[in-house]
Each structure stands twice: as structure tokens, then as C-alpha cells.
Scaffold this motif. Structure first.
Motif, PDB file in Angstrom:
ATOM      1  N   GLY A   3     -11.344  -5.254-114.557  1.00 43.41           N
ATOM      2  CA  GLY A   3     -12.984  -6.287-115.019  1.00 43.41           C
ATOM      3  C   GLY A   3     -12.329  -7.995-115.886  1.00 43.41           C
ATOM      4  O   GLY A   3     -10.804  -7.841-115.816  1.00 43.41           O
ATOM      5  N   VAL A   4     -13.069  -8.401-116.255  1.00 48.17           N
ATOM      6  CA  VAL A   4     -13.124  -9.628-117.031  1.00 48.17           C
ATOM      7  C   VAL A   4     -12.302  -9.355-117.879  1.00 48.17           C
ATOM      8  O   VAL A   4     -12.060  -7.989-118.862  1.00 48.17           O
ATOM      9  CB  VAL A   4     -13.957 -10.868-117.268  1.00 48.17           C
ATOM     10  N   PHE A 105     -18.988  -9.754-117.497  1.00 46.25           N
ATOM     11  CA  PHE A 105     -18.235 -10.194-118.892  1.00 46.25           C
ATOM     12  C   PHE A 105     -17.389  -9.513-119.615  1.00 46.25           C
ATOM     13  O   PHE A 105     -17.080  -8.655-119.296  1.00 46.25           O
ATOM     14  CB  PHE A 105     -19.758 -10.514-119.976  1.00 46.25           C
ATOM     15  N   GLY A 106     -16.344 -10.397-119.866  1.00 44.83           N
ATOM     16  CA  GLY A 106     -14.975  -9.592-120.314  1.00 44.83           C
ATOM     17  C   GLY A 106     -15.674  -9.383-122.570  1.00 44.83           C
ATOM     18  O   GLY A 106     -16.924  -9.336-122.135  1.00 44.83           O
ATOM     19  N   ASP A 107     -14.928  -8.558-123.165  1.00 45.91           N
ATOM     20  CA  ASP A 107     -15.224  -7.769-124.257  1.00 45.91           C
ATOM     21  C   ASP A 107     -15.347  -9.284-125.068  1.00 45.91           C
ATOM     22  O   ASP A 107     -15.491  -9.212-126.187  1.00 45.91           O
ATOM     23  CB  ASP A 107     -14.071  -6.894-124.585  1.00 45.91           C
ATOM     24  N   GLY A 108     -14.467 -10.505-124.706  1.00 46.27           N
ATOM     25  CA  GLY A 108     -14.236 -11.443-126.405  1.00 46.27           C
ATOM     26  C   GLY A 108     -13.586 -11.277-126.684  1.00 46.27           C
ATOM     27  O   GLY A 108     -12.605 -11.068-126.486  1.00 46.27           O
TER      28      GLY A 108
ATOM     29  N   LYS B  42     -18.420  -5.490-128.138  1.00 43.45           N
ATOM     30  CA  LYS B  42     -17.757  -5.689-127.169  1.00 43.45           C
ATOM     31  C   LYS B  42     -18.717  -6.993-125.996  1.00 43.45           C
ATOM     32  O   LYS B  42     -19.889  -7.188-126.710  1.00 43.45           O
ATOM     33  CB  LYS B  42     -18.693  -4.659-126.272  1.00 43.45           C
ATOM     34  N   GLY B  43     -17.900  -6.739-125.134  1.00 45.92           N
ATOM     35  CA  GLY B  43     -18.890  -8.266-124.411  1.00 45.92           C
ATOM     36  C   GLY B  43     -20.224  -7.774-123.574  1.00 45.92           C
ATOM     37  O   GLY B  43     -20.159  -6.306-123.541  1.00 45.92           O
TER      38      GLY B  43
END
Lengths: 114, 111
Positions: A3-4, A105-108, B42-43
Motif C-alpha cells: 500500500g502507501v 492513505f498511508g499511516d503517516g 494509523k492512517g
């Protein structure tokens, strides 16, 4: 299928410093957007990159800049950091820049300013 | 001004107690309405896209619906693992690519 992905996951900086955050989009995606999420708030749009150019920008000062590379990965740069820049920075990618495909989205990156 | 408002801010349910989350939007034409789930640290994880009034989407215990002014996320017989923050986002028309997010609903499901 990856994923991202975003790096780093956490970062601590002091006021006035500069920071670079990185994002690799989901496989098959060509568009990258960056968002800032303060604690307890929804994500706020910073800007979007497509075909290596900034296509749209939100209400963020010029201290926030970015770049997209030929492999579609992207960087977010923030200069002259302020305490108020402390937040979760999210990268989102989507496919086919002109379509209504959902953003993933990624997890940031959690950025803390001391 | 384009705006998305979610209610309630927080919701506590007993396991099996069904409820609905609300997302009201004011945008200059709606290109898409998106629901995401976000777990702590998490995102956001994509759940649904809705494009036009009357449309419905379902996934396990979740069902999203859309009217001309709001969207609902119905949660049927929730389980503790459904605990998360649920975000909705609107993408306006008029050549804009950004998503406008609400502040989310924090859902806690008690066993």
C-alpha cells in the motif's frame, strides 16, 4: 501488493528547523496528495501532485513545499518549523489522475516540534 | 464555503446495539462522498464511495447511504472490533481534487 508507505514514522524537530517527509504511492497509482491532521481533527489538504507538478494547493503557507519524482513517489518539505506544525502528516495516493478513484492513505508521519 | 460536519463527535454502544453516524455536507456540487475508518496511530482506511443521492453501499456490518445534503453510516449489530474513528470526506466538483474532511465520529463498542 504494498500500500502507501511513508517514512519516517516519527520525527522530533525544534522550532526553525526544516523537515522532509517521504511517500511511496500504492502500486499502480500516479497521483499523490498530502494532508495535515491535528489531534482530534480531520485531515486538512495541503497539496496534490500529478505528473511531477503541483496541481492544487490548500490553505497552507509557502513554507510547505513538495516534489514528485518520475517513479510517482513524493516528498513534503516544511521550512522554518513552528510549534503549530506538530501533527500527523498523511500521504494519499490514487490512480488515473483525472478520475474519481478513492484516495488510499498511508499511516503517516507523526511530527513533533519542540 | 465548502464544509463537512459529522455528528455525534463520540458514540458509545453496547455490542449488538445498532446506530447511525451522520455526515452533513455543503459543497459546490458533489463529485463523490467517501467514508474512511481510522484506528489510533494509523492512517484512514477506505470504506465506501457514494456518487449520487439514493445510492447505498454495504460491507459486512456497515451500510452507507447518501442524500442531497447528508450521508449516513449505519452500523448493524456492532462488535468491539468496530471501535474506531469514522471519517467522511466530500470531493466537490468544479475542477478541485482535494477532499474536504469532517472531524470524525469516535465510536467505542463495549463487549
Amino acid at each position: 501488493d504494498a500500500g502507501v508507505t511513508q517514512s519516517p514514522t516519527h520525527l522530533i524537530k525544534t522550532r526553525g528547523q526544516q523537515v522532509t517527509l517521504r511517500c511511496s504511492p500504492k502500486s499502480g497509482h500516479d497521483t499523490v496528495s498530502w494532508y495535515q491532521q491535528a489531534l482530534g481533527q480531520g485531515p486538512q489538504f495541503i497539496f496534490q501532485y500529478y505528473e511531477e507538478e503541483e496541481r492544487q494547493r490548500g490553505n497552507f503557507p509557502d513554507r510547505f513545499s513538495g516534489h514528485q519524482f518520475p517513479n510517482y513517489s513524493s516528498e513534503l518539505n516544511v521550512n522554518a518549523l513552528l510549534l503549530g506544525d506538530s501533527a500527523l502528516y498523511l500521504c494519499a495516493s490514487s490512480a488515473q489522475g483525472n478520475s474519481n478513484q478513492p484516495q488510499h492513505f498511508g499511516d503517516g508521519t507523526r511530527l513533533s516540534i519542540l | 464555503e465548502d464544509q463537512v460536519t459529522q455528528s455525534p463527535e463520540a458514540l458509545r454502544l453496547q455490542e449488538g446495539e445498532s446506530s447511525s453516524l451522520n455526515c452533513s455536507y455543503t459543497v459546490s456540487g458533489l463529485r463523490g462522498l467517501f467514508w474512511y475508518r481510522q484506528d489510533p496511530g494509523k492512517g484512514p482506511e477506505f470504506l465506501f464511495t457514494l456518487y449520487s443521492a439514493g445510492e447505498e453501499k454495504e460491507k459486512e456490518r456497515l451500510k452507507a447511504t447518501l442524500t442531497k445534503k447528508e450521508s449516513f453510516l449505519h452500523i448493524t449489530a456492532p462488535k468491539p472490533e468496530d471501535s474506531a474513528t469514522y471519517l467522511c470526506a466530500a470531493r466537490p466538483t468544479s475542477g478541485t481534487y482535494k477532499y474536504i474532511f469532517g472531524t470524525g465520529t469516535r465510536l467505542k463498542v463495549l463487549a
